[in-house]
Scaffold this motif. Structure first.
Motif, mmCIF file in Angstrom:
data_model
loop_
_atom_site.group_PDB
_atom_site.id
_atom_site.type_symbol
_atom_site.label_atom_id
_atom_site.label_comp_id
_atom_site.label_asym_id
_atom_site.label_seq_id
_atom_site.Cartn_x
_atom_site.Cartn_y
_atom_site.Cartn_z
ATOM 1 N N ILE A 168 0.832 -1.196 0.000
ATOM 2 C CA ILE A 168 0.000 0.000 0.000
ATOM 3 C C ILE A 168 0.870 1.251 0.000
ATOM 4 O O ILE A 168 1.824 1.362 0.780
ATOM 5 C CB ILE A 168 -0.930 0.018 1.229
ATOM 6 C CG1 ILE A 168 -1.752 -1.276 1.304
ATOM 7 C CG2 ILE A 168 -1.853 1.233 1.184
ATOM 8 C CD1 ILE A 168 -2.677 -1.496 0.143
ATOM 9 N N VAL A 169 0.543 2.192 -0.851
ATOM 10 C CA VAL A 169 1.241 3.478 -0.890
ATOM 11 C C VAL A 169 0.865 4.291 0.349
ATOM 12 O O VAL A 169 -0.321 4.422 0.677
ATOM 13 C CB VAL A 169 0.867 4.264 -2.170
ATOM 14 C CG1 VAL A 169 1.491 5.652 -2.158
ATOM 15 C CG2 VAL A 169 1.303 3.498 -3.407
ATOM 16 N N ASN A 170 1.872 4.824 1.056
ATOM 17 C CA ASN A 170 1.607 5.551 2.304
ATOM 18 C C ASN A 170 1.912 7.050 2.207
ATOM 19 O O ASN A 170 2.111 7.716 3.210
ATOM 20 C CB ASN A 170 2.370 4.919 3.469
ATOM 21 C CG ASN A 170 3.875 4.940 3.247
ATOM 22 O OD1 ASN A 170 4.403 5.765 2.503
ATOM 23 N ND2 ASN A 170 4.588 4.010 3.890
ATOM 24 N N VAL A 171 1.960 7.587 0.987
ATOM 25 C CA VAL A 171 2.229 9.000 0.769
ATOM 26 C C VAL A 171 1.231 9.522 -0.271
ATOM 27 O O VAL A 171 0.709 8.750 -1.079
ATOM 28 C CB VAL A 171 3.694 9.209 0.303
ATOM 29 C CG1 VAL A 171 3.932 8.544 -1.013
ATOM 30 C CG2 VAL A 171 4.064 10.666 0.257
ATOM 31 N N ASP A 172 0.930 10.813 -0.236
ATOM 32 C CA ASP A 172 -0.089 11.379 -1.134
ATOM 33 C C ASP A 172 0.200 11.112 -2.602
ATOM 34 O O ASP A 172 -0.687 10.721 -3.366
ATOM 35 C CB ASP A 172 -0.210 12.891 -0.903
ATOM 36 C CG ASP A 172 -0.860 13.213 0.443
ATOM 37 O OD1 ASP A 172 -1.560 12.326 0.976
ATOM 38 O OD2 ASP A 172 -0.669 14.328 0.953
ATOM 39 N N PHE A 221 1.718 6.864 -8.325
ATOM 40 C CA PHE A 221 0.598 6.324 -7.558
ATOM 41 C C PHE A 221 0.124 7.375 -6.566
ATOM 42 O O PHE A 221 0.826 8.363 -6.302
ATOM 43 C CB PHE A 221 1.018 5.056 -6.797
ATOM 44 C CG PHE A 221 1.271 3.860 -7.667
ATOM 45 C CD1 PHE A 221 0.210 3.148 -8.204
ATOM 46 C CD2 PHE A 221 2.564 3.435 -7.945
ATOM 47 C CE1 PHE A 221 0.439 2.040 -9.005
ATOM 48 C CE2 PHE A 221 2.797 2.340 -8.746
ATOM 49 C CZ PHE A 221 1.727 1.634 -9.272
ATOM 50 N N GLU A 222 -1.049 7.132 -5.985
ATOM 51 C CA GLU A 222 -1.595 8.027 -4.970
ATOM 52 C C GLU A 222 -1.779 7.268 -3.658
ATOM 53 O O GLU A 222 -1.656 6.042 -3.612
ATOM 54 C CB GLU A 222 -2.917 8.621 -5.444
ATOM 55 C CG GLU A 222 -2.772 9.501 -6.682
ATOM 56 C CD GLU A 222 -4.092 10.127 -7.102
ATOM 57 O OE1 GLU A 222 -5.145 9.737 -6.552
ATOM 58 O OE2 GLU A 222 -4.071 11.007 -7.989
ATOM 59 N N LEU A 223 -2.072 8.010 -2.602
ATOM 60 C CA LEU A 223 -2.245 7.440 -1.265
ATOM 61 C C LEU A 223 -3.244 6.279 -1.268
ATOM 62 O O LEU A 223 -4.318 6.378 -1.868
ATOM 63 C CB LEU A 223 -2.722 8.527 -0.296
ATOM 64 C CG LEU A 223 -2.896 8.115 1.171
ATOM 65 C CD1 LEU A 223 -1.557 7.781 1.790
ATOM 66 C CD2 LEU A 223 -3.585 9.229 1.961
ATOM 67 N N ASP A 224 -2.854 5.177 -0.627
ATOM 68 C CA ASP A 224 -3.672 3.970 -0.453
ATOM 69 C C ASP A 224 -3.829 3.134 -1.727
ATOM 70 O O ASP A 224 -4.575 2.148 -1.728
ATOM 71 C CB ASP A 224 -5.058 4.303 0.112
ATOM 72 C CG ASP A 224 -4.983 4.837 1.537
ATOM 73 O OD1 ASP A 224 -4.026 4.488 2.245
ATOM 74 O OD2 ASP A 224 -5.880 5.611 1.933
ATOM 75 N N ASP A 225 -3.131 3.503 -2.803
ATOM 76 C CA ASP A 225 -3.128 2.641 -3.988
ATOM 77 C C ASP A 225 -2.427 1.323 -3.657
ATOM 78 O O ASP A 225 -1.464 1.298 -2.888
ATOM 79 C CB ASP A 225 -2.379 3.314 -5.149
ATOM 80 C CG ASP A 225 -3.232 4.328 -5.888
ATOM 81 O OD1 ASP A 225 -4.452 4.359 -5.644
ATOM 82 O OD2 ASP A 225 -2.674 5.078 -6.710
ATOM 83 N N GLU A 226 -2.924 0.226 -4.251
ATOM 84 C CA GLU A 226 -2.286 -1.069 -4.069
ATOM 85 C C GLU A 226 -1.230 -1.266 -5.158
ATOM 86 O O GLU A 226 -1.458 -0.937 -6.318
ATOM 87 C CB GLU A 226 -3.318 -2.199 -4.130
ATOM 88 C CG GLU A 226 -4.277 -2.197 -2.950
ATOM 89 C CD GLU A 226 -5.216 -3.385 -2.985
ATOM 90 O OE1 GLU A 226 -5.287 -4.049 -4.045
ATOM 91 O OE2 GLU A 226 -5.868 -3.653 -1.970
ATOM 92 N N VAL A 227 -0.077 -1.795 -4.758
ATOM 93 C CA VAL A 227 1.052 -1.967 -5.667
ATOM 94 C C VAL A 227 1.456 -3.436 -5.682
ATOM 95 O O VAL A 227 1.528 -4.087 -4.636
ATOM 96 C CB VAL A 227 2.250 -1.101 -5.209
ATOM 97 C CG1 VAL A 227 3.405 -1.247 -6.181
ATOM 98 C CG2 VAL A 227 1.848 0.356 -5.094
ATOM 99 N N GLN A 251 10.672 3.698 1.150
ATOM 100 C CA GLN A 251 10.184 4.424 2.321
ATOM 101 C C GLN A 251 8.746 4.916 2.136
ATOM 102 O O GLN A 251 8.174 5.493 3.046
ATOM 103 C CB GLN A 251 11.097 5.611 2.632
ATOM 104 C CG GLN A 251 11.154 6.677 1.564
ATOM 105 C CD GLN A 251 12.081 7.815 1.942
ATOM 106 O OE1 GLN A 251 12.002 8.354 3.044
ATOM 107 N NE2 GLN A 251 12.985 8.152 1.049
ATOM 108 N N TYR A 252 8.167 4.670 0.982
ATOM 109 C CA TYR A 252 6.813 5.145 0.722
ATOM 110 C C TYR A 252 5.823 4.015 0.490
ATOM 111 O O TYR A 252 4.729 4.223 0.005
ATOM 112 C CB TYR A 252 6.815 6.084 -0.495
ATOM 113 C CG TYR A 252 7.797 7.219 -0.363
ATOM 114 C CD1 TYR A 252 7.696 8.128 0.689
ATOM 115 C CD2 TYR A 252 8.846 7.370 -1.271
ATOM 116 C CE1 TYR A 252 8.605 9.166 0.820
ATOM 117 C CE2 TYR A 252 9.758 8.406 -1.147
ATOM 118 C CZ TYR A 252 9.629 9.302 -0.092
ATOM 119 O OH TYR A 252 10.536 10.324 0.044
#
Length: 296
Positions: free
Chosen positions: A40-44, A62-68, A93-94
């Protein structure tokens, strides 16, 4: 003229719909099984690049909470798979992802190195949330109290393969151990060396204190509380308030001299944990009340 739909026709249509739905669900399950490790992306906003470096071109984001979909982890960078099947890289780190401890006991430290203090321990199969991957292969994880700590990524399993070269981990631990040993020798003004196998059974004549302890055994990969690599026939975990680190301990039941260089959450009071080469040997040993001798 409109024909009347019979109950038989309705039943046939219902069965056909159910079969069609099941086919869709089966296909959906297959797709889920084939997916890579979800993170999960943890940055805006998060840039993704053509290579594992800030000097590589930005090719998307990607944007915040996107699944990778992660493929691998190396040197603080995550290799990811995009929807079109192409690959890209992003800084570790993100990205937040889950992992599982693979060592029987894993030290959690205040920083990303064996040189930092231990704040707690994790046990085998404990789940951890990785919130940052460091360049040296260490992970920053979230602790139960909301704070964070660091663990060596070598002992954390994720579906994304960790490709970091951990050969330097031994070098760091060895340097730390030598430094601590040198400092200890200067403070006590005495020489301390590991006892060779040929002289182990003579060690009991140097006993200072004899005590009875509850002895268990452990195995697995990791770094001891004193920064050394644990070794069978040498390493024991102790309560340092009872048996100080660096103490040489003769164990008659095993006919050898061991070094107090590790500790554990359950090792309190007159207890020791003996490092062994395999889980099978640990299970065979079990829990025993034995006599040990604290050496000069």
């Amino acid at each position: 003229m409109i024909k009347k739909i019979t109950s038989t026709t309705i039943a046939a249509l219902t069965m056909l719909t159910m079969f069609s739905s099941n086919a869709v669900y089966a296909q959906s399950d297959k797709n889920v099984d084939s997916k890579k490790e979800q993170a999960i992306v943890n940055v805006d906003k998060l840039n993704i690049r053509s290579g594992p470096s800030t000097s590589d071109d930005i090719i998307g984001g990607f944007e915040l909470d996107d699944e990778v979909d992660l493929i691998s982890i190396k040197d603080g960078w995550y290799k990811i798979e995009l929807e079109d099947g192409k690959v890209a890289w992003t800084n570790g780190q993100y990205i937040t992802l889950d992992g599982e401890v693979s060592a029987k006991k894993l030290n959690v430290r205040t920083g990303p190195s064996v040189l930092y203090d231990i704040v707690e321990f994790k046990e085998k199969e404990d789940k951890v949330k990785i919130i940052k991957a460091e360049e040296n292969g260490w992970y920053e994880i979230e602790l139960n109290d909301g704070k964070t700590g660091y663990v060596c990524g070598k002992y954390i399993e994720t579906e994304a393969k960790n490709l970091h070269d951990y050969s330097d981990l031994y070098n760091v631990a060895t340097k730390s151990s030598k430094s601590q040993s040198s400092s200890s020798n200067k403070s006590t003004n005495s020489k301390k060396t590991y006892t060779s196998s040929s002289s182990k059974k003579k060690s009991s004549s140097n006993a200072v204190t004899t005590m009875t302890v509850s002895a268990t055994a452990y195995a697995g990969d990791g770094i001891t509380a004193t920064g050394t690599i644990p070794k069978p026939g040498r390493t024991i975990a102790v309560d340092p308030r009872v048996i100080p680190y660096g103490t040489r301990v003769y164990i008659p039941a095993l006919g050898g001299t061991y070094i107090a260089e590790d500790c554990g959450g359950g090792i309190k009071g007159n207890k020791i944990d003996i490092f062994m080469s395999s889980e099978a040997k640990c299970n065979s040993w079990g829990v025993r009340n034995i006599e040990i001798q604290i050496l000069k």
